[in-house]
Design a protein around this motif. Structure first.
Motif, PDB file in Angstrom:
ATOM      1  N   LYS A 156     -28.115 -14.501 -36.927  1.00 23.45           N
ATOM      2  CA  LYS A 156     -27.933 -15.391 -35.780  1.00 23.45           C
ATOM      3  C   LYS A 156     -27.845 -16.842 -36.231  1.00 23.45           C
ATOM      4  CE  LYS A 156     -30.254 -17.040 -31.589  1.00 23.45           C
ATOM      5  NZ  LYS A 156     -30.516 -18.396 -32.155  1.00 23.45           N
ATOM      6  N   ASP A 157     -28.776 -17.256 -37.059  1.00 22.52           N
ATOM      7  CA  ASP A 157     -28.768 -18.638 -37.548  1.00 22.52           C
ATOM      8  C   ASP A 157     -27.534 -18.915 -38.400  1.00 22.52           C
ATOM      9  OD1 ASP A 157     -31.165 -19.006 -36.277  1.00 22.52           O
ATOM     10  OD2 ASP A 157     -32.396 -18.793 -38.075  1.00 22.52           O
ATOM     11  N   ALA A 158     -27.185 -17.957 -39.247  1.00 23.99           N
ATOM     12  CA  ALA A 158     -26.028 -18.123 -40.122  1.00 23.99           C
ATOM     13  C   ALA A 158     -24.745 -18.249 -39.310  1.00 23.99           C
ATOM     14  CB  ALA A 158     -25.924 -16.938 -41.085  1.00 23.99           C
ATOM     15  N   ALA A 159     -24.574 -17.379 -38.336  1.00 26.79           N
ATOM     16  CA  ALA A 159     -23.359 -17.377 -37.525  1.00 26.79           C
ATOM     17  C   ALA A 159     -23.274 -18.620 -36.653  1.00 26.79           C
ATOM     18  CB  ALA A 159     -23.315 -16.123 -36.656  1.00 26.79           C
ATOM     19  N   THR A 160     -24.408 -19.053 -36.108  1.00 25.05           N
ATOM     20  CA  THR A 160     -24.420 -20.252 -35.264  1.00 25.05           C
ATOM     21  C   THR A 160     -24.009 -21.486 -36.056  1.00 25.05           C
ATOM     22  OG1 THR A 160     -26.171 -19.337 -33.854  1.00 25.05           O
ATOM     23  CG2 THR A 160     -25.849 -21.716 -33.794  1.00 25.05           C
ATOM     24  N   THR A 161     -24.587 -21.636 -37.234  1.00 27.29           N
ATOM     25  CA  THR A 161     -24.258 -22.782 -38.085  1.00 27.29           C
ATOM     26  C   THR A 161     -22.790 -22.744 -38.508  1.00 27.29           C
ATOM     27  OG1 THR A 161     -26.517 -22.882 -38.942  1.00 27.29           O
ATOM     28  CG2 THR A 161     -24.807 -23.973 -40.235  1.00 27.29           C
ATOM     29  N   ALA A 162     -22.318 -21.574 -38.902  1.00 28.69           N
ATOM     30  CA  ALA A 162     -20.934 -21.433 -39.353  1.00 28.69           C
ATOM     31  C   ALA A 162     -19.948 -21.736 -38.228  1.00 28.69           C
ATOM     32  CB  ALA A 162     -20.707 -20.020 -39.891  1.00 28.69           C
ATOM     33  N   TYR A 163     -20.212 -21.193 -37.057  1.00 27.85           N
ATOM     34  CA  TYR A 163     -19.317 -21.422 -35.917  1.00 27.85           C
ATOM     35  C   TYR A 163     -19.292 -22.900 -35.533  1.00 27.85           C
ATOM     36  CZ  TYR A 163     -17.417 -21.489 -31.212  1.00 27.85           C
ATOM     37  OH  TYR A 163     -16.672 -21.806 -30.098  1.00 27.85           O
ATOM     38  N   THR A 164     -20.459 -23.534 -35.537  1.00 23.49           N
ATOM     39  CA  THR A 164     -20.549 -24.951 -35.182  1.00 23.49           C
ATOM     40  C   THR A 164     -19.726 -25.811 -36.140  1.00 23.49           C
ATOM     41  OG1 THR A 164     -22.770 -24.642 -34.263  1.00 23.49           O
ATOM     42  CG2 THR A 164     -22.139 -26.884 -34.853  1.00 23.49           C
ATOM     43  N   GLU A 165     -19.726 -25.451 -37.403  1.00 22.62           N
ATOM     44  CA  GLU A 165     -19.014 -26.237 -38.412  1.00 22.62           C
ATOM     45  C   GLU A 165     -17.506 -25.972 -38.411  1.00 22.62           C
ATOM     46  OE1 GLU A 165     -20.800 -25.320 -42.141  1.00 22.62           O
ATOM     47  OE2 GLU A 165     -22.636 -26.453 -41.752  1.00 22.62           O
ATOM     48  N   VAL A 166     -17.126 -24.715 -38.259  1.00 23.54           N
ATOM     49  CA  VAL A 166     -15.720 -24.338 -38.479  1.00 23.54           C
ATOM     50  C   VAL A 166     -14.875 -24.304 -37.210  1.00 23.54           C
ATOM     51  CG1 VAL A 166     -14.191 -22.530 -39.352  1.00 23.54           C
ATOM     52  CG2 VAL A 166     -16.345 -23.021 -40.537  1.00 23.54           C
ATOM     53  N   CYS A 167     -15.387 -23.709 -36.143  1.00 21.70           N
ATOM     54  CA  CYS A 167     -14.559 -23.456 -34.968  1.00 21.70           C
ATOM     55  C   CYS A 167     -14.902 -24.264 -33.719  1.00 21.70           C
ATOM     56  CB  CYS A 167     -14.612 -21.967 -34.609  1.00 21.70           C
ATOM     57  SG  CYS A 167     -13.886 -20.887 -35.851  1.00 21.70           S
ATOM     58  N   ALA A 168     -16.178 -24.541 -33.516  1.00 26.19           N
ATOM     59  CA  ALA A 168     -16.608 -25.211 -32.283  1.00 26.19           C
ATOM     60  C   ALA A 168     -15.846 -26.501 -31.985  1.00 26.19           C
ATOM     61  CB  ALA A 168     -18.109 -25.490 -32.341  1.00 26.19           C
ATOM     62  N   PRO A 169     -15.536 -27.330 -32.993  1.00 24.29           N
ATOM     63  CA  PRO A 169     -14.824 -28.582 -32.698  1.00 24.29           C
ATOM     64  C   PRO A 169     -13.441 -28.377 -32.070  1.00 24.29           C
ATOM     65  CG  PRO A 169     -15.829 -28.674 -34.870  1.00 24.29           C
ATOM     66  CD  PRO A 169     -15.941 -27.246 -34.410  1.00 24.29           C
ATOM     67  N   PHE A 170     -12.893 -27.175 -32.193  1.00 27.15           N
ATOM     68  CA  PHE A 170     -11.538 -26.927 -31.702  1.00 27.15           C
ATOM     69  C   PHE A 170     -11.500 -26.023 -30.472  1.00 27.15           C
ATOM     70  CE2 PHE A 170     -11.619 -27.228 -36.388  1.00 27.15           C
ATOM     71  CZ  PHE A 170     -11.000 -28.464 -36.525  1.00 27.15           C
ATOM     72  N   HIS A 171     -12.672 -25.600 -29.999  1.00 29.04           N
ATOM     73  CA  HIS A 171     -12.747 -24.729 -28.833  1.00 29.04           C
ATOM     74  C   HIS A 171     -13.164 -25.505 -27.595  1.00 29.04           C
ATOM     75  CE1 HIS A 171     -13.268 -20.719 -31.260  1.00 29.04           C
ATOM     76  NE2 HIS A 171     -12.028 -21.171 -31.250  1.00 29.04           N
ATOM     77  N   THR A 172     -12.774 -25.002 -26.449  1.00 29.32           N
ATOM     78  CA  THR A 172     -13.154 -25.626 -25.185  1.00 29.32           C
ATOM     79  C   THR A 172     -14.637 -25.407 -24.923  1.00 29.32           C
ATOM     80  OG1 THR A 172     -12.685 -23.635 -23.885  1.00 29.32           O
ATOM     81  CG2 THR A 172     -10.857 -25.172 -24.258  1.00 29.32           C
ATOM     82  N   TRP A 173     -15.172 -26.180 -23.978  1.00 31.22           N
ATOM     83  CA  TRP A 173     -16.586 -26.045 -23.626  1.00 31.22           C
ATOM     84  C   TRP A 173     -16.884 -24.626 -23.157  1.00 31.22           C
ATOM     85  CZ3 TRP A 173     -19.049 -24.664 -19.095  1.00 31.22           C
ATOM     86  CH2 TRP A 173     -20.427 -24.871 -19.052  1.00 31.22           C
ATOM     87  N   THR A 174     -15.978 -24.031 -22.400  1.00 27.53           N
ATOM     88  CA  THR A 174     -16.183 -22.678 -21.876  1.00 27.53           C
ATOM     89  C   THR A 174     -16.311 -21.660 -23.004  1.00 27.53           C
ATOM     90  OG1 THR A 174     -14.925 -23.206 -19.878  1.00 27.53           O
ATOM     91  CG2 THR A 174     -15.251 -20.877 -20.389  1.00 27.53           C
ATOM     92  N   VAL A 175     -15.423 -21.756 -23.978  1.00 27.00           N
ATOM     93  CA  VAL A 175     -15.446 -20.825 -25.106  1.00 27.00           C
ATOM     94  C   VAL A 175     -16.713 -21.040 -25.941  1.00 27.00           C
ATOM     95  CG1 VAL A 175     -14.321 -20.153 -27.260  1.00 27.00           C
ATOM     96  CG2 VAL A 175     -12.948 -20.588 -25.214  1.00 27.00           C
ATOM     97  N   ARG A 176     -17.041 -22.294 -26.210  1.00 23.01           N
ATOM     98  CA  ARG A 176     -18.249 -22.586 -27.009  1.00 23.01           C
ATOM     99  C   ARG A 176     -19.501 -22.044 -26.333  1.00 23.01           C
ATOM    100  NH1 ARG A 176     -15.990 -27.801 -27.259  1.00 23.01           N
ATOM    101  NH2 ARG A 176     -17.672 -28.601 -25.910  1.00 23.01           N
ATOM    102  N   THR A 177     -19.589 -22.236 -25.031  1.00 23.04           N
ATOM    103  CA  THR A 177     -20.761 -21.760 -24.290  1.00 23.04           C
ATOM    104  C   THR A 177     -20.898 -20.249 -24.373  1.00 23.04           C
ATOM    105  OG1 THR A 177     -20.587 -23.613 -22.735  1.00 23.04           O
ATOM    106  CG2 THR A 177     -21.896 -21.713 -22.036  1.00 23.04           C
ATOM    107  N   ALA A 178     -19.757 -19.553 -24.222  1.00 22.25           N
ATOM    108  CA  ALA A 178     -19.771 -18.089 -24.283  1.00 22.25           C
ATOM    109  C   ALA A 178     -20.161 -17.597 -25.666  1.00 22.25           C
ATOM    110  CB  ALA A 178     -18.401 -17.545 -23.895  1.00 22.25           C
ATOM    111  N   VAL A 179     -19.650 -18.259 -26.692  1.00 20.40           N
ATOM    112  CA  VAL A 179     -19.968 -17.848 -28.069  1.00 20.40           C
ATOM    113  C   VAL A 179     -21.442 -18.061 -28.374  1.00 20.40           C
ATOM    114  CG1 VAL A 179     -19.576 -18.349 -30.514  1.00 20.40           C
ATOM    115  CG2 VAL A 179     -17.631 -18.228 -28.946  1.00 20.40           C
ATOM    116  N   TYR A 180     -21.964 -19.231 -28.026  1.00 24.88           N
ATOM    117  CA  TYR A 180     -23.380 -19.512 -28.309  1.00 24.88           C
ATOM    118  C   TYR A 180     -24.295 -18.548 -27.554  1.00 24.88           C
ATOM    119  CZ  TYR A 180     -22.184 -23.817 -30.775  1.00 24.88           C
ATOM    120  OH  TYR A 180     -21.697 -24.729 -31.694  1.00 24.88           O
TER     121      TYR A 180
END
Length: 234
Positions: A156-180
Motif C-alpha cells: 500500500k505504501d509503495a503503490a501510493t508513493t509510486a502513483y503520487t510520483e509518476v501518475c497523479a500529476p497527470f490525472h484528474t482529481w476524480t481519478v486520483r481520488t478513486a485510486v487513493y
C-alpha cells in the motif's frame, strides 16, 4: 545369477539418484516473462544508445516495443481494483500502438508524423498514447522500487508513493481520488507473491531485473520527445 541381480539393483539405484538430483525445469512466472521481454528489448537498444545524437535518434521498432509491453497488464491485474483504471488505460494505449505498428516501423515514425501534424498532445494520437504507455511502465518500476526499499514491504505504501510520483500529476482529481481510495484494497505482500507465483527471493530478483531493464527504455522514450522540443510535463 546373484551377480546379475546385484548389477540390476545398482543400476536401479543409479537411475533413482539421477532422477532425484536432476535440476527441475525453471518455472516461467508472469513477472519473469515480463522481465525477460524487457531485457530482450533493452539488449536491442544497447548498441544504439551510445550512438544517439541530435541528428540521429537511433531506432526502436514499434512492434518489438508493443510485444514487450503486451505482457505488463497481468501486473496491474494482480494489484486489483486500485489500479483498474491504470490497467484499462494502459491496455487501450498499447492496442492503439499495436495497430499503428502495422503502418509505422519505429517509435520515431509516429512521433515525427504527429509533430508534422501538430497532434502530439491530441487525445488519441499515437504520440500521446506512447507517452501514457511509458508512464505505465514507469509506474510499475516505481512500485517495485518502493516495495523493495520499504522495511515492512508494505504494498500500500509503495503503490501510493509510486502513483503520487509518476501518475497523479497527470490525472484528474476524480481519478486520483478513486485510486487513493482503492489503495486500501491492495493485496497483502503474501497475497501478491501468491498471485505472481513468486517466492521472497525470486520476487526481489525479478523486480530488480525489471527495474534495470525498463529504466533505459523509459529514458530512451523521454529523449525522443526532448529531442523534438516536446516537454514532458503532460
Amino acid at each position: 545369477m546373484e551377480e546379475e541381480e546385484e548389477d540390476e539393483e545398482e543400476e536401479e539405484e543409479d537411475m533413482f539418484e539421477d532422477a532425484v538430483c536432476t535440476t527441475p525445469a525453471r518455472v516461467n512466472t508472469p513477472l519473469s516473462v515480463i522481465t525477460e521481454a524487457f531485457e530482450d528489448l533493452a539488449d536491442l537498444l544497447k548498441p544504439q544508445r551510445s550512438e544517439i545524437t541530435e541528428e540521429e535518434d537511433g531506432l526502436m521498432r514499434l512492434d518489438d516495443f508493443c510485444s514487450a509491453c503486451s505482457h505488463v497488464p497481468v501486473l496491474f491485474d494482480c494489484l486489483g481494483f486500485a489500479f483498474k483504471f491504470a490497467e484499462m488505460e494502459y491496455v487501450a494505449k498499447v492496442k492503439d500502438l499495436e495497430e499503428a505498428s502495422k503502418t509505422f516501423d519505429t517509435l520515431q515514425n509516429i512521433l515525427d508524423l504527429d509533430v508534422e501534424k501538430e497532434t502530439v498532445k491530441t487525445p488519441g494520437s499515437h504520440s500521446r498514447n506512447l507517452r501514457r504507455v511509458r508512464q505505465g511502465l514507469d509506474l510499475i518500476r516505481a512500485i517495485f522500487e518502493q516495495f523493495l526499499i520499504a522495511d515492512d514491504y508494505s504494498l500500500k505504501d509503495a503503490a501510493t508513493t509510486a502513483y503520487t510520483e509518476v501518475c497523479a500529476p497527470f490525472h484528474t482529481w476524480t481519478v486520483r481520488t478513486a485510486v487513493y481510495a482503492g489503495m486500501y484494497t491492495l493485496p497483502t505482500r503474501d497475497q501478491l507473491l501468491l498471485r505472481l507465483n513468486e517466492t521472497d527471493q525470486s520476487v526481489e530478483k525479478n523486480m530488480r531485473r525489471y527495474m534495470e531493464a525498463s529504466r533505459p527504455i523509459i529514458e530512451y522514450i523521454d529523449k525522443l520527445y526532448i529531442q523534438r522540443n516536446i516537454k514532458l510535463d503532460w
